[in-house]
Design a protein around this motif. Structure first.
Motif, PDB file in Angstrom:
ATOM      1  N   ILE A   1       0.732  -1.248   0.006  1.00 49.62           N
ATOM      2  CA  ILE A   1       0.104  -0.034   0.108  1.00 49.62           C
ATOM      3  C   ILE A   1       0.630   1.271   0.078  1.00 49.62           C
ATOM      4  CG2 ILE A   1      -1.629   1.122   1.530  1.00 49.62           C
ATOM      5  CD1 ILE A   1      -2.746  -1.195   2.337  1.00 49.62           C
ATOM      6  N   ALA A   2       1.846   1.144   0.677  1.00 49.78           N
ATOM      7  CA  ALA A   2       2.920   2.401   0.738  1.00 49.78           C
ATOM      8  C   ALA A   2       3.252   2.612  -0.685  1.00 49.78           C
ATOM      9  CB  ALA A   2       4.062   2.082   1.830  1.00 49.78           C
ATOM     10  N   SER A   3       3.623   1.538  -1.341  1.00 42.32           N
ATOM     11  CA  SER A   3       4.332   1.775  -2.605  1.00 42.32           C
ATOM     12  C   SER A   3       3.284   2.266  -3.450  1.00 42.32           C
ATOM     13  CB  SER A   3       4.857   0.420  -3.080  1.00 42.32           C
ATOM     14  OG  SER A   3       5.969  -0.293  -2.333  1.00 42.32           O
ATOM     15  N   ALA A   4       2.167   1.813  -3.509  1.00 39.27           N
ATOM     16  CA  ALA A   4       0.868   2.373  -4.386  1.00 39.27           C
ATOM     17  C   ALA A   4       0.619   4.028  -3.877  1.00 39.27           C
ATOM     18  CB  ALA A   4      -0.368   1.730  -3.941  1.00 39.27           C
ATOM     19  N   TYR A   5       0.853   4.239  -2.650  1.00 42.77           N
ATOM     20  CA  TYR A   5       0.674   5.717  -2.476  1.00 42.77           C
ATOM     21  C   TYR A   5       1.902   6.675  -2.971  1.00 42.77           C
ATOM     22  CZ  TYR A   5      -3.849   5.376   0.211  1.00 42.77           C
ATOM     23  OH  TYR A   5      -5.142   5.302   0.581  1.00 42.77           O
ATOM     24  N   GLU A   6       3.155   5.812  -2.896  1.00 43.20           N
ATOM     25  CA  GLU A   6       4.394   6.655  -3.401  1.00 43.20           C
ATOM     26  C   GLU A   6       3.928   6.780  -4.962  1.00 43.20           C
ATOM     27  OE1 GLU A   6       9.089   5.649  -3.765  1.00 43.20           O
ATOM     28  OE2 GLU A   6       7.711   4.272  -3.311  1.00 43.20           O
ATOM     29  N   ILE A   7       3.368   5.918  -5.690  1.00 41.88           N
ATOM     30  CA  ILE A   7       3.088   6.348  -7.052  1.00 41.88           C
ATOM     31  C   ILE A   7       2.086   7.183  -7.280  1.00 41.88           C
ATOM     32  CG2 ILE A   7       2.442   4.993  -8.981  1.00 41.88           C
ATOM     33  CD1 ILE A   7       3.299   2.524  -8.073  1.00 41.88           C
ATOM     34  N   LYS A   8       1.091   7.417  -6.280  1.00 41.53           N
ATOM     35  CA  LYS A   8       0.327   8.305  -6.709  1.00 41.53           C
ATOM     36  C   LYS A   8       0.813   9.782  -6.262  1.00 41.53           C
ATOM     37  CE  LYS A   8      -3.968   7.622  -5.349  1.00 41.53           C
ATOM     38  NZ  LYS A   8      -5.253   7.404  -4.555  1.00 41.53           N
ATOM     39  N   GLY A   9       1.996   9.806  -5.360  1.00 39.46           N
ATOM     40  CA  GLY A   9       2.664  11.031  -5.013  1.00 39.46           C
ATOM     41  C   GLY A   9       2.190  11.293  -3.398  1.00 39.46           C
ATOM     42  N   ASP A  10       1.471  10.502  -2.830  1.00 35.86           N
ATOM     43  CA  ASP A  10       1.088  10.864  -1.513  1.00 35.86           C
ATOM     44  C   ASP A  10       2.133  10.305  -0.354  1.00 35.86           C
ATOM     45  OD1 ASP A  10      -0.231  11.371   0.827  1.00 35.86           O
ATOM     46  OD2 ASP A  10      -2.033  10.330   0.222  1.00 35.86           O
ATOM     47  N   THR A  11       3.186  11.408  -0.151  1.00 36.19           N
ATOM     48  CA  THR A  11       4.296  10.812   0.578  1.00 36.19           C
ATOM     49  C   THR A  11       3.916  10.671   2.019  1.00 36.19           C
ATOM     50  OG1 THR A  11       4.892  13.042   0.746  1.00 36.19           O
ATOM     51  CG2 THR A  11       5.946  11.572  -1.072  1.00 36.19           C
ATOM     52  N   ASP A  12       2.946  11.341   2.397  1.00 37.46           N
ATOM     53  CA  ASP A  12       2.559  11.439   4.028  1.00 37.46           C
ATOM     54  C   ASP A  12       2.090   9.860   4.236  1.00 37.46           C
ATOM     55  OD1 ASP A  12       3.704  13.696   4.217  1.00 37.46           O
ATOM     56  OD2 ASP A  12       1.659  14.739   4.344  1.00 37.46           O
ATOM     57  N   THR A  13       1.022   9.487   3.503  1.00 38.48           N
ATOM     58  CA  THR A  13       0.310   8.262   3.716  1.00 38.48           C
ATOM     59  C   THR A  13       1.304   7.218   3.595  1.00 38.48           C
ATOM     60  OG1 THR A  13      -1.575   9.281   2.683  1.00 38.48           O
ATOM     61  CG2 THR A  13      -1.651   6.916   2.885  1.00 38.48           C
ATOM     62  N   CYS A  14       2.003   7.372   2.456  1.00 34.87           N
ATOM     63  CA  CYS A  14       3.314   6.371   2.028  1.00 34.87           C
ATOM     64  C   CYS A  14       4.027   6.157   3.460  1.00 34.87           C
ATOM     65  CB  CYS A  14       4.014   6.762   0.986  1.00 34.87           C
ATOM     66  SG  CYS A  14       5.496   5.776   0.719  1.00 34.87           S
ATOM     67  N   MET A  15       4.569   7.170   4.050  1.00 36.29           N
ATOM     68  CA  MET A  15       5.630   7.243   5.340  1.00 36.29           C
ATOM     69  C   MET A  15       4.782   6.410   6.245  1.00 36.29           C
ATOM     70  SD  MET A  15       7.992  10.468   5.068  1.00 36.29           S
ATOM     71  CE  MET A  15       9.016   9.630   6.346  1.00 36.29           C
ATOM     72  N   SER A  16       3.359   6.704   6.337  1.00 36.15           N
ATOM     73  CA  SER A  16       2.584   6.143   7.575  1.00 36.15           C
ATOM     74  C   SER A  16       2.191   4.767   7.647  1.00 36.15           C
ATOM     75  CB  SER A  16       1.157   6.734   7.791  1.00 36.15           C
ATOM     76  OG  SER A  16       0.484   6.616   6.497  1.00 36.15           O
ATOM     77  N   TYR A  17       2.148   4.169   6.302  1.00 36.58           N
ATOM     78  CA  TYR A  17       2.037   2.665   6.115  1.00 36.58           C
ATOM     79  C   TYR A  17       3.435   2.191   6.382  1.00 36.58           C
ATOM     80  CZ  TYR A  17      -2.885   2.461   4.413  1.00 36.58           C
ATOM     81  OH  TYR A  17      -4.045   2.490   4.716  1.00 36.58           O
ATOM     82  N   LEU A  18       4.377   2.761   5.720  1.00 41.35           N
ATOM     83  CA  LEU A  18       6.178   2.047   5.980  1.00 41.35           C
ATOM     84  C   LEU A  18       6.187   2.028   7.647  1.00 41.35           C
ATOM     85  CD1 LEU A  18       8.025   3.819   3.204  1.00 41.35           C
ATOM     86  CD2 LEU A  18       7.341   1.393   3.229  1.00 41.35           C
ATOM     87  N   ARG A  19       5.901   3.060   8.230  1.00 44.58           N
ATOM     88  CA  ARG A  19       6.015   3.177   9.652  1.00 44.58           C
ATOM     89  C   ARG A  19       5.186   2.021  10.325  1.00 44.58           C
ATOM     90  NH1 ARG A  19       6.526   8.741   9.184  1.00 44.58           N
ATOM     91  NH2 ARG A  19       8.569   9.456   9.940  1.00 44.58           N
ATOM     92  N   MET A  20       4.198   1.627   9.764  1.00 45.66           N
ATOM     93  CA  MET A  20       3.166   0.434  10.215  1.00 45.66           C
ATOM     94  C   MET A  20       3.729  -0.740   9.780  1.00 45.66           C
ATOM     95  SD  MET A  20      -0.632  -0.579   9.092  1.00 45.66           S
ATOM     96  CE  MET A  20      -1.157   0.833   9.197  1.00 45.66           C
ATOM     97  N   TYR A  21       4.552  -0.819   8.710  1.00 49.90           N
ATOM     98  CA  TYR A  21       5.330  -2.039   8.344  1.00 49.90           C
ATOM     99  C   TYR A  21       6.463  -2.300   9.384  1.00 49.90           C
ATOM    100  CZ  TYR A  21       7.613  -5.451   5.101  1.00 49.90           C
ATOM    101  OH  TYR A  21       8.354  -6.333   4.756  1.00 49.90           O
ATOM    102  N   VAL A  22       7.163  -1.178   9.750  1.00 51.14           N
ATOM    103  CA  VAL A  22       8.143  -1.195  10.683  1.00 51.14           C
ATOM    104  C   VAL A  22       7.659  -1.872  12.020  1.00 51.14           C
ATOM    105  CG1 VAL A  22      10.024  -0.008  11.917  1.00 51.14           C
ATOM    106  CG2 VAL A  22       9.688   0.568   9.492  1.00 51.14           C
ATOM    107  N   ASP A  23       6.525  -1.393  12.501  1.00 45.02           N
ATOM    108  CA  ASP A  23       6.209  -1.651  13.724  1.00 45.02           C
ATOM    109  C   ASP A  23       5.718  -3.156  13.795  1.00 45.02           C
ATOM    110  OD1 ASP A  23       6.583   1.041  14.744  1.00 45.02           O
ATOM    111  OD2 ASP A  23       4.435   1.611  14.445  1.00 45.02           O
ATOM    112  N   ILE A  24       4.997  -3.586  12.729  1.00 46.20           N
ATOM    113  CA  ILE A  24       4.506  -4.953  12.885  1.00 46.20           C
ATOM    114  C   ILE A  24       5.745  -5.853  12.705  1.00 46.20           C
ATOM    115  CG2 ILE A  24       3.506  -6.713  11.180  1.00 46.20           C
ATOM    116  CD1 ILE A  24       1.566  -4.459  10.346  1.00 46.20           C
ATOM    117  N   ALA A  25       6.794  -5.541  11.957  1.00 41.62           N
ATOM    118  CA  ALA A  25       8.065  -6.425  11.745  1.00 41.62           C
ATOM    119  C   ALA A  25       8.777  -6.441  13.204  1.00 41.62           C
ATOM    120  CB  ALA A  25       8.721  -5.929  10.688  1.00 41.62           C
ATOM    121  N   GLU A  26       9.004  -5.251  13.826  1.00 43.16           N
ATOM    122  CA  GLU A  26       9.470  -5.057  15.033  1.00 43.16           C
ATOM    123  C   GLU A  26       8.837  -5.962  16.146  1.00 43.16           C
ATOM    124  OE1 GLU A  26      11.846  -1.705  17.572  1.00 43.16           O
ATOM    125  OE2 GLU A  26      10.202  -1.256  16.185  1.00 43.16           O
ATOM    126  N   LYS A  27       7.607  -5.839  16.450  1.00 38.58           N
ATOM    127  CA  LYS A  27       6.710  -6.546  17.306  1.00 38.58           C
ATOM    128  C   LYS A  27       6.760  -7.839  17.021  1.00 38.58           C
ATOM    129  CE  LYS A  27       3.646  -2.435  18.081  1.00 38.58           C
ATOM    130  NZ  LYS A  27       2.217  -1.854  18.224  1.00 38.58           N
TER     131      LYS A  27
END
Length: 524
Positions: free
Chosen positions: A352-378
């Motif tokens: 989803i982060a990659s899709a929002y990156e293609i759309k140019g929505d960097t804020d949403t992209c980074m929020s989903y990437l941070r979600m990915y980091v949290d899920i992997a870390e937990k």
């Protein structure tokens, strides 16, 4: 039972008594008794009960020279008692003694009337020999493997008997046992042969409305898939799917055959899509993934449904259609949450982060990437955590957020080193260095613009990270001016050492060159 023949023959009425209990004809007994009486000093008689013979307590006589000593007689009696326990060979067994197992097996099949079984076994043996002669590969011959030949003989005899009795379902099952028995790599050719014959026999079964016929197609398709013939396997699985449509047939494990056909088709469609993607045929890959998506829903397996949705979403992402990709990936996220699949949730967030990156929505992209980091870390997903940090660092790097980029690239690089992941280690190392350089570049430019020549010379000499230590400069304030360096004698010596070593090395090189020139002149 051993008797002294000389004393035994002299007993009164012994002939009449022995003839009464003996199974031998009277004329044969009289002739044998006369022979014994003439050679009584050198003969003994052994009375053996033959369990294999229908006549009980039949007498057998054997010429044996009795030893004179007591110990020798006891040893002989012990040997003969052991010999008496051995089975008596029949005429058929005696005839086959010394001949090959293949010859005995073929003789047994032909004598029992199983001519079709003999013909099939003989053709299999000849087929293997022909294949070996063509390929030159040394393998153990089928005719030398008694265990395999015995199981083939048993099942083929049962199948032939069932065909004679017109019980074709039993004949199919007998051949299916052989197809499943030969499951090793070297016996794959036998399994394929018996699966093909199962398909031939299944056409004759008319008692189950075509269920056996459908199962035979499925088995044949799986055999073709194992051989790498995916297109033919896909064709036969589609026939299996059509034959089971609208039926309530189940296999021995209670699984609906139509759902099983859908599951197999999902797998092979997905495989074909990956092959098309590798060969840069994105259109065909998307077509197969759409079909796999449909079959996964018909198979009613939540995990397969989620994977089909995810792969389809990634395909739309590769096709630069982020809106459709986001729709599918969010569905995959919901299915992964229901299944408590942390890896699936992380992959969905990354997509989803990659899709929002293609759309140019960097804020949403980074929020989903941070979600990915949290899920992997937990959940302790180290590999996924490394990927998430790398992607997040890449976004920060593109947005000129060098401080955060250094932080994420540093984590990705350290995890790659810990996991010894050589594939991602190089990329993480390079991007970590690039982010560090850009982070240092801000203060470096400010020192150049001031100019702070002494500070620049100091950094140039020692290559330290002094320019990234000033927090005010990082926030846009004035850079800290480094005072001029007082050159001490020690520093002068340090700066002279490299030049002296270089000069010394040059002198040695010149000296070697002169020596070589002198040697060349002397040789001339």
């Amino acid at each position: 039972m051993w008797l002294d023949i000389k004393q035994w023959i002299k007993r009164p009425g012994i002939r009449a008594e022995f003839m009464q209990h003996s199974a031998l004809p009277s004329q044969d007994f009289i002739r044998m008794a006369d022979l014994l009486s003439k050679n009584a000093e050198h003969l003994a008689v052994q009375l053996v009960s033959n369990d294999n013979d229908p006549v009980e307590n039949q007498m057998y006589f054997q010429n044996i020279k009795m030893p004179a000593g007591r110990r020798e007689r006891e040893l002989l009696q012990k040997q003969m008692s052991l010999r008496a326990k051995l089975p008596v060979l029949t005429t058929k067994e005696t005839t086959n003694f010394g001949k090959s197992f293949k010859h005995s097996l073929c003789t047994e099949l032909l004598s029992a009337g199983f001519h079709l079984s003999f013909d099939e076994i003989f053709n299999l043996i000849q087929e293997q020999k022909q294949h070996i002669s063509q390929n030159g590969k040394k393998v153990k011959l089928l005719e030398e493997e008694k265990g395999k030949l015995n199981i083939i003989k048993k099942q083929l005899m049962e199948a032939e008997s069932a065909v004679i009795a017109e019980n074709y379902r039993r004949a199919y099952e007998a051949r299916l046992v052989l197809a499943n028995y030969f499951n090793t790599e070297e016996d794959k050719w036998l399994s394929d042969h018996f699966r093909a014959t199962c398909l031939e026999v299944s056409c004759l079964v008319d008692t189950d409305e075509g269920k056996t016929y459908a199962e035979a197609y499925c088995n044949m398709a799986l055999a073709l898939k194992d051989r790498g013939e995916y297109l033919m396997a896909m064709e036969k699985l589609e026939w299996f799917y059509d034959l089971t449509a609208g039926r309530e047939w189940t296999n021995d494990e209670g699984v609906n055959l139509h759902q099983q056909a859908s599951s197999y088709l999902y797998q092979i469609y997905t495989f074909m899509a990956m092959k098309m993607k590798e060969s840069s045929q994105a259109g065909k890959a998307l077509f197969y993934l759409q079909k796999a998506h449909e079959r996964a829903f018909e198979a009613k397996d939540e995990h397969d449904i989620g994977e089909a949705i995810y792969k389809l979403g990634i395909a739309y992402l590769d096709a630069k259609d982020p809106d459709v990709a986001i729709e599918h990936l969010k569905d995959f996220m919901a299915i992964s949450k229901n299944l408590n699949n942390a890896d699936g949730m992380g992959r969905a967030a990354n997509g989803i982060a990659s899709a929002y990156e293609i759309k140019g929505d960097t804020d949403t992209c980074m929020s989903y990437l941070r979600m990915y980091v949290d899920i992997a870390e937990k959940n302790g997903l180290e590999q996924a955590y490394s990927i998430a940090c790398h992607h997040l660092g890449s976004i920060c790097y593109l947005l000129a957020m060098h401080e955060e980029a250094v932080e994420w690239f540093s984590k990705a690089y350290n995890i790659s080193r810990a996991l010894n992941d050589l594939q991602s280690l190089g990329a993480n190392r390079v991007q970590f260095g690039a982010a560090l350089a850009h982070k240092m570049n801000v203060l470096y430019i400010k020192n150049v613009q001031m100019p702070n020549t002494q500070g620049l010379l100091k950094w140039k000499s020692f290559r330290t990270e002094e320019f990234i230590s000033d927090e005010k400069a990082e926030k846009g304030g004035k850079a800290k001016i480094i005072p001029p360096i007082q050159k001490t004698e020690e520093m002068k010596m340090e700066r002279k050492e490299p030049s002296e070593s270089i000069q010394k090395e040059k002198e040695e090189t010149d000296k070697n060159a002169d020596n070589e020139e002198e040697m060349g002149k002397s040789n001339k």
